[in-house]
Design a protein around this motif. Structure first.
Motif, short mmCIF file in Angstrom:
data_model
loop_
_atom_site.label_atom_id
_atom_site.label_comp_id
_atom_site.label_asym_id
_atom_site.label_seq_id
_atom_site.Cartn_x
_atom_site.Cartn_y
_atom_site.Cartn_z
N ILE A 1 32.36 32.36 51.16
CA ILE A 1 32.62 31.00 50.69
C ILE A 1 32.10 30.85 49.26
CG2 ILE A 1 32.21 28.54 51.07
CD1 ILE A 1 31.98 29.13 54.06
N GLY A 2 33.03 30.49 48.36
CA GLY A 2 32.67 30.26 46.96
C GLY A 2 32.53 28.77 46.67
N GLU A 3 32.69 28.43 45.41
CA GLU A 3 32.46 27.03 44.99
C GLU A 3 33.79 26.25 44.92
OE1 GLU A 3 29.52 26.32 41.80
OE2 GLU A 3 31.21 25.47 40.69
N GLY A 4 34.65 26.68 44.02
CA GLY A 4 35.92 25.99 43.85
C GLY A 4 36.79 26.79 42.90
N PRO A 5 38.09 26.52 42.90
CA PRO A 5 39.00 27.30 42.04
C PRO A 5 38.72 27.11 40.56
CG PRO A 5 40.21 25.79 43.53
CD PRO A 5 38.77 25.48 43.67
N GLY A 6 38.94 28.18 39.79
CA GLY A 6 38.94 28.09 38.34
C GLY A 6 40.39 28.03 37.86
N ALA A 7 40.59 28.26 36.56
CA ALA A 7 41.93 28.13 35.98
C ALA A 7 42.92 29.11 36.61
CB ALA A 7 41.85 28.35 34.48
N ASP A 8 42.50 30.37 36.77
CA ASP A 8 43.42 31.38 37.32
C ASP A 8 43.78 31.09 38.77
OD1 ASP A 8 43.55 33.27 35.05
OD2 ASP A 8 41.40 33.43 35.41
N GLU A 9 42.77 30.66 39.52
CA GLU A 9 43.00 30.36 40.94
C GLU A 9 43.94 29.15 41.07
OE1 GLU A 9 39.92 30.88 39.62
OE2 GLU A 9 39.58 32.88 40.47
N ASP A 10 43.71 28.15 40.21
CA ASP A 10 44.55 26.94 40.21
C ASP A 10 46.01 27.31 39.94
OD1 ASP A 10 44.99 23.98 39.97
OD2 ASP A 10 45.45 24.54 37.90
N LYS B 1 45.39 31.05 44.76
CA LYS B 1 44.60 31.99 45.58
C LYS B 1 43.16 32.04 45.07
CE LYS B 1 48.48 35.08 46.27
NZ LYS B 1 49.11 36.19 45.58
N PRO B 2 42.19 32.17 45.99
CA PRO B 2 40.80 32.20 45.55
C PRO B 2 40.39 33.53 44.90
CG PRO B 2 40.89 32.32 47.94
CD PRO B 2 42.31 32.18 47.46
N PHE B 3 39.47 33.46 43.97
CA PHE B 3 38.85 34.63 43.36
C PHE B 3 39.85 35.67 42.83
CE2 PHE B 3 35.22 32.88 45.69
CZ PHE B 3 34.25 32.93 44.71
N VAL B 4 40.76 35.19 41.99
CA VAL B 4 41.70 36.11 41.33
C VAL B 4 41.40 36.23 39.83
CG1 VAL B 4 43.62 35.86 42.97
CG2 VAL B 4 43.42 34.25 41.06
N ALA C 1 37.25 31.71 51.13
CA ALA C 1 37.60 30.30 50.88
C ALA C 1 36.56 29.68 49.95
CB ALA C 1 37.68 29.54 52.20
N ASN C 2 36.76 28.42 49.63
CA ASN C 2 35.86 27.72 48.73
C ASN C 2 35.40 26.40 49.33
OD1 ASN C 2 35.69 29.27 46.21
ND2 ASN C 2 37.90 28.93 46.06
N ILE C 3 34.33 25.85 48.75
CA ILE C 3 33.86 24.52 49.17
C ILE C 3 34.92 23.47 48.84
CG2 ILE C 3 32.13 22.70 48.69
CD1 ILE C 3 30.99 24.98 50.38
N TRP D 1 24.20 35.61 44.97
CA TRP D 1 24.66 35.02 43.71
C TRP D 1 26.16 34.80 43.73
CZ3 TRP D 1 20.48 33.34 41.84
CH2 TRP D 1 19.36 34.12 41.61
N HIS D 2 26.59 33.77 43.05
CA HIS D 2 28.02 33.61 42.81
C HIS D 2 28.44 34.67 41.80
CE1 HIS D 2 31.80 32.02 41.44
NE2 HIS D 2 31.78 31.16 42.42
N PRO D 3 29.59 35.34 41.99
CA PRO D 3 29.99 36.40 41.04
C PRO D 3 30.07 35.91 39.59
CG PRO D 3 31.61 36.20 42.82
CD PRO D 3 30.50 35.26 43.15
N1 URA Z 1 34.90 30.68 41.65
C1 URA Z 1 34.86 30.19 42.91
O1 URA Z 1 33.87 29.68 43.36
N2 URA Z 1 35.96 30.30 43.64
C2 URA Z 1 37.08 30.85 43.19
O2 URA Z 1 38.04 30.91 43.93
C3 URA Z 1 37.08 31.36 41.89
C4 URA Z 1 36.00 31.26 41.12
#
Ligand code: URA
Length: 188
Positions: free
Chosen positions: A41-50, A54-57, A81-83, A155-157
């Motif tokens: 579980i991550g935080e939320g989408p960034g520009a690429d994910e938006d 898809k998450p973490f791309v 997934a993300n929060i 840690w968050h990547p």
């Molecule tokens: N950071 C996040 O927390 N989630 C993503 O999907 C991408 C970057």
């Protein structure tokens, strides 16, 4: 709460429960093995994910993929997934009302996946899942059991991109995850 993926995914379409819906291109729901033993579980989408939905791309995701590759973790075996499912403006931390509005989707994802282990990527994931009183700096790398699920905060990547030293901890934590998965015969 929905007892199947189709209804859950339909329920999030066009979501306007919080203000993040104003700026999004795509809802970033989640990806991976819907019967995974391990969930990230991550935080939320960034520009690429938006953009991709898809998450973490993006950059942080690519760094995570590198660690996965090095340690023999297969992205297709885990669920990610993300929060929050919509991109916060300028990639800021999701605000409390946004996280609260979105958390039931994540809870439903957890109920359907039934993971044995949840890796909490960074402070936002840790605090929203285990509680505000938790600290990523104090608790990273330590497994915590709660209601039949083991939680591993790390840690968050994206933090690794800002501070190289955190890469060592991140690798160490994922190595422990891999070890646990092998001991307990979990898909990884
Ligand atoms: N950071 C996040 O927390 N989630 C993503 O999907 C991408 C970057």
């Amino acid at each position: 709460m929905f007892d199947n993926w189709e209804d859950l995914e339909n329920s999030i379409k066009g979501c306007n429960k919080c203000k993040l819906n104003n700026g999004r291109t795509n809802i970033v729901f989640g990806i991976g093995n819907k019967n995974a033993d391990i969930m990230f579980i991550g935080e939320g989408p960034g520009a690429d994910e938006d953009k991709e939905g898809k998450p973490f791309v993006g950059k942080a995701g690519k760094l995570m993929d590198k660690a996965f590759e090095g340690l023999g973790i297969n992205r297709e075996n885990v669920y990610i997934a993300n929060i929050v499912k919509c991109r916060p403006p300028q990639n800021r931390v999701p605000e409390k009302d946004e996280a609260v509005a979105c958390l039931n989707y994540l809870r439903n994802q957890v109920i359907l996946v039934k993971p044995k282990v949840i890796v909490l990527l960074g402070s936002t994931a840790l605090k929203n899942i285990l509680g505000e009183e938790h600290s990523i700096t104090k608790e990273r790398g330590i497994f915590t059991d709660k209601k039949d699920i083991k939680y591993l905060p790390t840690w968050h990547p994206a933090a690794l991109l800002r501070d190289e030293n955190k890469k060592i901890d991140f690798w160490k934590d994922l190595k422990e995850l891999k070890k646990l998965a092998e001991e307990q015969n979990l898909k990884i």
